[in-house]
Design an enzyme around this catalytic site. Structure first.
Site, mmCIF file in Angstrom:
data_model
loop_
_atom_site.group_PDB
_atom_site.id
_atom_site.type_symbol
_atom_site.label_atom_id
_atom_site.label_comp_id
_atom_site.label_asym_id
_atom_site.label_seq_id
_atom_site.Cartn_x
_atom_site.Cartn_y
_atom_site.Cartn_z
ATOM 1 N N LYS A 263 -9.854 -3.781 -7.114
ATOM 2 C CA LYS A 263 -10.280 -3.376 -5.776
ATOM 3 C C LYS A 263 -11.851 -3.347 -5.844
ATOM 4 C CE LYS A 263 -6.219 -1.955 -3.592
ATOM 5 N NZ LYS A 263 -5.971 -3.075 -2.997
ATOM 6 N N ARG A 337 4.952 -5.223 -4.139
ATOM 7 C CA ARG A 337 5.991 -5.910 -4.089
ATOM 8 C C ARG A 337 6.609 -5.970 -5.401
ATOM 9 N NH1 ARG A 337 2.399 -10.891 -1.929
ATOM 10 N NH2 ARG A 337 1.465 -9.187 -1.295
HETATM 11 N N1 BES Z 1 -1.876 -1.036 -1.253
HETATM 12 C C1 BES Z 1 -2.605 -2.398 -1.058
HETATM 13 C C2 BES Z 1 -2.507 -2.790 0.351
HETATM 14 C C3 BES Z 1 -3.472 -2.048 1.382
HETATM 15 C C4 BES Z 1 -4.773 -2.465 1.411
HETATM 16 C C5 BES Z 1 -3.076 -1.110 2.078
HETATM 17 C C6 BES Z 1 -5.771 -1.940 2.242
HETATM 18 C C7 BES Z 1 -3.897 -0.428 3.261
HETATM 19 C C8 BES Z 1 -5.236 -0.597 3.108
HETATM 20 C C9 BES Z 1 -1.813 -3.410 -1.718
HETATM 21 O O1 BES Z 1 -1.149 -3.037 -2.967
HETATM 22 C C10 BES Z 1 -2.511 -4.482 -2.029
HETATM 23 O O2 BES Z 1 -3.531 -4.519 -2.866
HETATM 24 N N2 BES Z 1 -2.356 -5.740 -1.266
HETATM 25 C C11 BES Z 1 -3.221 -6.768 -1.403
HETATM 26 C C12 BES Z 1 -2.446 -8.157 -1.508
HETATM 27 C C13 BES Z 1 -3.054 -9.246 -2.096
HETATM 28 C C14 BES Z 1 -3.676 -9.352 -3.415
HETATM 29 C C15 BES Z 1 -1.983 -10.422 -1.752
HETATM 30 C C16 BES Z 1 -4.142 -7.127 -0.048
HETATM 31 O O3 BES Z 1 -3.704 -6.705 0.954
HETATM 32 O O4 BES Z 1 -5.318 -7.288 -0.281
HETATM 33 MN MN MN Z 2 -2.662 -3.436 -4.491
#
Ligand code: BES
Ligand code: MN
Ligand code: ZN
Length: 483
Positions: A263, A337
């Site tokens: 990230k 997931r």
């Molecule tokens: N924990 C995150 C989702 C999230 C992001 C929650 C920002 C709250 C604020 C999750 O694990 C994630 O990183 N999801 C990705 C999925 C994507 C790679 C398909 C996302 O939402 O960017």
């Molecule tokens: Mn994630």
């Protein structure tokens, strides 16, 4: 915090000695002969206050009233929303005063939902995080008296409200903790502590047992971290063994760096909140121990970190889930997931009446619904309706999202049964479609709480959502019968 429900009419309220009293009055207010009524009538006549919710007027040491501070706050027609607004404004007036005990008095007997809204709003407004402060200032308000003209018929709702508060606060506490103070092992410790309460059992599985179960998807996420994974199983047995339980599955990523699909740095600290789903499950069990309802509930928490070491899972790796389905991990940041799918398969052994998973699953859900409503997904109309209604009643709102099969198209891959990501469009829905593949054996719903579990910015902190929604759903007998 200690709440008390007390019979107090306005003349009683005038004689109640306390540091601060909030008087909630509606459009139907009829003054009596007491000092509080007189003061309120004058203020109404002068136009300094009206019954509309959202404004509050502070009087300091008013004549004939034993409270040092009296805050008048209109609640309009007395709806849950209005009570929340009114108390928000009233508590704002009392900010800064270091109060130990406050009284919240309803001029007219409230509906149960409104009473519950009052309890949760005061708790919210006075909560203070302390765990990792060296000189914790802590919460000053320790006692809240809720005054109502007559307590008849309100006791059960009041008890549910205070139990909900203890659950919400446990969820906030664990979600707020930094990741080095809330590792999978520490989280399991919190669950074990709940297991000491009457009616609750807790079992914690480690890497060896999880490997034996074949949870290859969960293990793939955990393998990039030095912290060992934990799979937490909580049970609350309030009914006969023959009664099918509701299973709650909480995403327990104690820190989500994104893994190799790392990230960006800004706000990455907020990924300590990525176990808010797990925290909400702990909170629900805390409240169940208090309320002892005649139901059976199972809580499942797959807990691990999503980090990056030499063994970390790589984009393109294919793993085998407990269900036997193979998964191509195209993006290691779509890890929620991957841990949930194995927990969902594990849930089958309980022959559940319903399974609800709770997860800070997608940024896309934040874009879709913001911070007001959690995303709710279910192919089961009855379950969806019950959850929607529970959210409304508890003022912990959710919104039903679609699950058309066409949304699953993007999850197809040449190298496994399913990929863990589709494209960016409809990201909250494609995530839910991925999970749905693991839920054929029971009625299922998924709550995406990415937008609602915590607040960012200056007020950064966990909200304790959706503990109130889940408790409302579990404790509503109508909802229990519907499946
Ligand atoms: N924990 C995150 C989702 C999230 C992001 C929650 C920002 C709250 C604020 C999750 O694990 C994630 O990183 N999801 C990705 C999925 C994507 C790679 C398909 C996302 O939402 O960017
Ligand atoms: Mn994630
Ligand atoms: Zn995550």
């Amino acid at each position: 915090m200690n709440f008390e429900l007390k019979a107090l009419d306005l003349s009683g309220a005038a004689l109640e000695k306390c540091e601060a009293m909030v008087l909630l009055f509606g459009g139907d207010f009829k003054p009596g002969k007491d000092a509080v009524s007189t003061l309120l009538s004058h203020a109404l006549k002068a136009g300094d206050i009206d019954a509309k919710a959202g404004k509050a007027l502070l009087a300091y040491r008013p004549a004939g009233v034993l409270a040092s501070r009296l805050v008048l706050a209109g609640v309009g027609e007395g709806s849950t929303r209005e009570v929340r607004q009114a108390l928000g404004a009233a508590m704002g007036q009392l900010k800064g005063a270091k109060l130990k005990k406050i009284d919240i008095c309803f001029a007219a007997t409230p509906q149960t939902d409104a009473l519950r809204a009052a309890v949760s709003t005061v708790a919210d407004a006075t909560y203070v995080y302390t765990s990792t402060k060296s000189k914790p200032e802590g919460r000053t308000v320790q006692r809240v008296v809720i005054g109502v003209p007559a307590v008849t018929g309100l006791q059960a709702g009041f008890e549910r409200a205070t139990a909900t508060v203890s659950g919400v606060e446990l969820a906030k506490e664990w979600a707020n903790r930094p990741a080095n103070h809330a590792t999978p092992t520490l989280l399991a410790g919190a669950a074990r502590a709940l297991g000491k309460l009457a009616g609750i059992k807790c079992e914690v599985l480690g890497p060896t047992q999880v490997a034996k179960l074949g949870m290859g998807s969960f293990m793939a996420v955990a393998q990039g971290s030095e912290q060992p994974l934990r799979f937490i199983v909580l049970r609350y047995d309030g009914a006969a063994k023959t009664k099918a339980p509701t299973v709650l599955v909480g995403k327990g990523i104690t820190f989500d760096s994104g893994g190799i699909s790392i990230k960006p740095a800004p706000e990455m600290d907020e990924m300590k909140f990525d176990m808010s789903g797990a925290a909400s499950v702990l909170g629900v069990f805390r409240a169940l121990a208090d309320l002892k309802p005649a139901i059976n509930v199972v809580g499942l928490i797959p807990a691990c970190e999503n980090l990056i070491n030499g063994r970390a899972v790589k984009p393109g790796d294919v793993v085998t889930s407990m269900s036997g389905q193979t998964i191509e991990i195209l993006n290691t940041d779509a890890e929620g997931r991957l841990v949930l799918c194995d927990a969902l398969t594990y849930a089958e052994r309980f022959k559940p009446r319903a399974v609800v998973d709770i997860a800070t699953l997608t940024g896309a859900c934040v874009i879709a619904l913001g911070a007001v409503r959690s995303g709710m997904f279910s192919p089961n109309d009855e379950l969806a309706t019950a959850l929607l209604a529970a959210g409304d009643a508890a003022q912990d709102l959710c919104w039903r999202m679609p699950l058309d099969d066409e949304y699953a198209e993007g999850l197809k891959t040449n190298f496994a049964d399913v990929a863990n990501v589709a494209g960016r469009p409809g990201g909250a829905i494609t995530a839910a479609k991925f999970l749905q593949r693991f839920t054929s054996k029971f009625p299922w719903a998924h709550l995406d709480i990415a937008g609602t579990a915590w607040k960012g910015g200056a007020a950064k902190g966990a909200t304790g959502r959706p503990v109130a929604l889940l408790l409302e759903y579990l404790l509503n007998p109508a909802a229990q019968k519907s499946q």
